[in-house]
Design a protein around this motif. Structure first.
Motif, PDB file in Angstrom:
ATOM      1  N   GLU A  52       0.982  -1.166  -0.016  1.00 36.93           N
ATOM      2  CA  GLU A  52       0.040  -0.010  -0.050  1.00 36.93           C
ATOM      3  C   GLU A  52       0.836   1.263  -0.003  1.00 36.93           C
ATOM      4  N   ASP A  53       1.960   1.384   0.717  1.00 36.83           N
ATOM      5  CA  ASP A  53       2.620   2.678   0.829  1.00 36.83           C
ATOM      6  C   ASP A  53       4.363   2.440   0.524  1.00 36.83           C
ATOM      7  N   GLY A  54       4.724   1.275  -0.092  1.00 36.09           N
ATOM      8  CA  GLY A  54       5.941   1.111  -0.610  1.00 36.09           C
ATOM      9  C   GLY A  54       7.124   0.783   0.586  1.00 36.09           C
ATOM     10  N   ARG A  55       6.586   0.770   1.868  1.00 36.05           N
ATOM     11  CA  ARG A  55       7.511   0.529   2.842  1.00 36.05           C
ATOM     12  C   ARG A  55       7.985  -0.736   3.010  1.00 36.05           C
ATOM     13  N   GLN A  56       9.171  -1.138   3.394  1.00 38.17           N
ATOM     14  CA  GLN A  56       9.810  -2.447   3.054  1.00 38.17           C
ATOM     15  C   GLN A  56      10.747  -2.824   4.647  1.00 38.17           C
ATOM     16  N   TYR A  57      10.983  -4.060   4.791  1.00 37.32           N
ATOM     17  CA  TYR A  57      11.673  -4.332   5.989  1.00 37.32           C
ATOM     18  C   TYR A  57      12.419  -5.606   5.467  1.00 37.32           C
ATOM     19  N   ILE A  58      13.794  -5.419   5.870  1.00 41.53           N
ATOM     20  CA  ILE A  58      14.855  -6.595   5.515  1.00 41.53           C
ATOM     21  C   ILE A  58      15.328  -7.113   6.737  1.00 41.53           C
ATOM     22  N   GLY A  59      15.175  -8.444   6.761  1.00 42.22           N
ATOM     23  CA  GLY A  59      16.029  -9.380   7.911  1.00 42.22           C
ATOM     24  C   GLY A  59      16.153 -10.653   7.490  1.00 42.22           C
ATOM     25  N   ARG A  60      16.501 -11.564   8.650  1.00 42.66           N
ATOM     26  CA  ARG A  60      16.858 -12.868   8.482  1.00 42.66           C
ATOM     27  C   ARG A  60      16.090 -13.807   9.165  1.00 42.66           C
ATOM     28  N   LYS A  61      16.031 -15.109   8.737  1.00 42.19           N
ATOM     29  CA  LYS A  61      15.144 -16.041   9.450  1.00 42.19           C
ATOM     30  C   LYS A  61      15.931 -17.296   9.612  1.00 42.19           C
ATOM     31  N   TYR A  62      16.052 -18.147  10.398  1.00 40.05           N
ATOM     32  CA  TYR A  62      16.403 -19.481  10.410  1.00 40.05           C
ATOM     33  C   TYR A  62      15.169 -20.457  10.276  1.00 40.05           C
ATOM     34  N   PHE A  63      15.887 -21.760   9.514  1.00 39.11           N
ATOM     35  CA  PHE A  63      14.842 -22.700   9.012  1.00 39.11           C
ATOM     36  C   PHE A  63      14.644 -23.578  10.478  1.00 39.11           C
ATOM     37  N   TRP A  64      15.594 -23.685  11.370  1.00 40.99           N
ATOM     38  CA  TRP A  64      15.719 -24.645  12.301  1.00 40.99           C
ATOM     39  C   TRP A  64      15.648 -24.068  13.667  1.00 40.99           C
ATOM     40  N   GLN A  65      15.161 -24.699  14.689  1.00 39.61           N
ATOM     41  CA  GLN A  65      15.257 -24.187  15.856  1.00 39.61           C
ATOM     42  C   GLN A  65      15.718 -25.648  16.619  1.00 39.61           C
ATOM     43  N   HIS A  66      16.557 -25.215  17.730  1.00 43.82           N
ATOM     44  CA  HIS A  66      17.058 -26.260  18.595  1.00 43.82           C
ATOM     45  C   HIS A  66      16.357 -26.148  20.061  1.00 43.82           C
ATOM     46  N   ARG A  67      15.576 -27.090  20.449  1.00 39.47           N
ATOM     47  CA  ARG A  67      14.984 -26.943  21.794  1.00 39.47           C
ATOM     48  C   ARG A  67      15.376 -27.953  22.759  1.00 39.47           C
ATOM     49  N   LYS A  68      15.651 -27.719  23.946  1.00 42.05           N
ATOM     50  CA  LYS A  68      15.516 -28.916  24.843  1.00 42.05           C
ATOM     51  C   LYS A  68      14.387 -29.341  25.445  1.00 42.05           C
ATOM     52  N   PRO A  69      13.776 -30.489  25.098  1.00 41.86           N
ATOM     53  CA  PRO A  69      12.283 -31.061  25.750  1.00 41.86           C
ATOM     54  C   PRO A  69      12.474 -30.844  27.278  1.00 41.86           C
ATOM     55  N   ARG A  70      11.373 -30.772  28.075  1.00 41.93           N
ATOM     56  CA  ARG A  70      11.472 -30.677  29.336  1.00 41.93           C
ATOM     57  C   ARG A  70      11.688 -32.166  29.821  1.00 41.93           C
ATOM     58  N   GLY A  71      12.699 -32.436  30.763  1.00 42.50           N
ATOM     59  CA  GLY A  71      13.110 -33.527  31.371  1.00 42.50           C
ATOM     60  C   GLY A  71      14.037 -34.329  30.598  1.00 42.50           C
ATOM     61  N   LYS A  72      14.482 -33.722  29.382  1.00 48.88           N
ATOM     62  CA  LYS A  72      15.604 -34.351  28.388  1.00 48.88           C
ATOM     63  C   LYS A  72      16.944 -33.430  28.595  1.00 48.88           C
ATOM     64  N   SER A  73      17.771 -34.559  28.382  1.00 49.63           N
ATOM     65  CA  SER A  73      19.526 -33.923  28.444  1.00 49.63           C
ATOM     66  C   SER A  73      19.816 -33.144  27.082  1.00 49.63           C
ATOM     67  N   ARG A  74      19.256 -33.945  25.885  1.00 45.70           N
ATOM     68  CA  ARG A  74      19.722 -33.543  24.563  1.00 45.70           C
ATOM     69  C   ARG A  74      18.842 -32.289  23.970  1.00 45.70           C
ATOM     70  N   ARG A  75      19.395 -31.578  23.003  1.00 42.39           N
ATOM     71  CA  ARG A  75      18.624 -30.726  22.497  1.00 42.39           C
ATOM     72  C   ARG A  75      18.092 -31.351  20.937  1.00 42.39           C
ATOM     73  N   VAL A  76      16.750 -30.902  20.646  1.00 41.11           N
ATOM     74  CA  VAL A  76      16.048 -31.484  19.301  1.00 41.11           C
ATOM     75  C   VAL A  76      16.051 -30.316  18.259  1.00 41.11           C
ATOM     76  N   LYS A  77      16.424 -30.948  17.177  1.00 37.67           N
ATOM     77  CA  LYS A  77      16.143 -29.884  16.256  1.00 37.67           C
ATOM     78  C   LYS A  77      14.939 -29.876  15.367  1.00 37.67           C
ATOM     79  N   SER A  78      14.401 -29.102  15.146  1.00 33.57           N
ATOM     80  CA  SER A  78      12.933 -29.031  14.514  1.00 33.57           C
ATOM     81  C   SER A  78      12.646 -27.604  13.439  1.00 33.57           C
ATOM     82  N   GLU A  79      12.040 -27.686  12.520  1.00 33.85           N
ATOM     83  CA  GLU A  79      11.443 -26.688  11.806  1.00 33.85           C
ATOM     84  C   GLU A  79      11.069 -25.685  12.585  1.00 33.85           C
TER      85      GLU A  79
END
Length: 163
Positions: A52-79
């Motif tokens: 509508e007005d021509g303004r823009q935003y430039i940024g970055r985004k990662y495809f993956w997240q690395h989370r540590k599930p509750r009670g677990k010791s290892r991180r899990v990779k997910s989208e």
């Protein structure tokens, strides 16, 4: 950067956004970007344009997240939530609430295999596009970006006067 971005029409070799698996999809090289297109890439650099007005935003985004599930010791990779993502700008978020997501075009400028390449290319694009100083014909900032690297701020470089 002056004026509004032009709306692209569907042409040869392009995928219609309506054929994608999610609403208002990320477009890359004229095609809808899907999970199957990620391959070995870590993330992407993007531009979101207000149609509508021509303004823009430039940024970055990662495809993956690395989370540590509750009670677990290892991180899990997910989208990550990249399909729903619209940037971290509060000003852009307010505009989205006001005029709706369909008034924005989301395009992937480049995809990269490592976190370092993603971060470098985002910073490069921010400086190449002069996101802190460019303005529209009406004197309004051309970009929603307010800073680069949390070190250089629009308030220090943009005065609303033609450069």
């Amino acid at each position: 950067m002056n004026g509004k971005p032009e709306r692209k029409t569907e042409g040869e070799g392009e995928t219609s956004p309506s054929t994608c698996s999610y609403p208002n999809p990320w477009m890359y090289d004229g095609k809808c970007f899907e999970s199957d297109d990620i391959g070995d890439n870590y993330g992407f650099v993007y531009r979101i344009s207000n149609l509508e007005d021509g303004r823009q935003y430039i940024g970055r985004k990662y495809f993956w997240q690395h989370r540590k599930p509750r009670g677990k010791s290892r991180r899990v990779k997910s989208e990550s939530d990249w399909k729903r993502y619209y940037g971290s700008s509060d000003e852009l978020a307010e505009e989205r609430r006001r005029i709706g997501n369909s008034s924005f075009r989301r395009e992937i400028l480049s995809v990269h295999p490592t976190k370092g390449f993603v971060n470098y290319e985002e910073t490069r694009q921010l400086f190449v596009n002069n996101v802190l100083t460019e303005q529209l014909d009406n004197g309004q900032p051309a970009y929603y970006n307010r800073n680069v690297l949390s070190r250089y701020f629009r308030k220090d470089y943009f005065d609303g006067k033609p450069i």
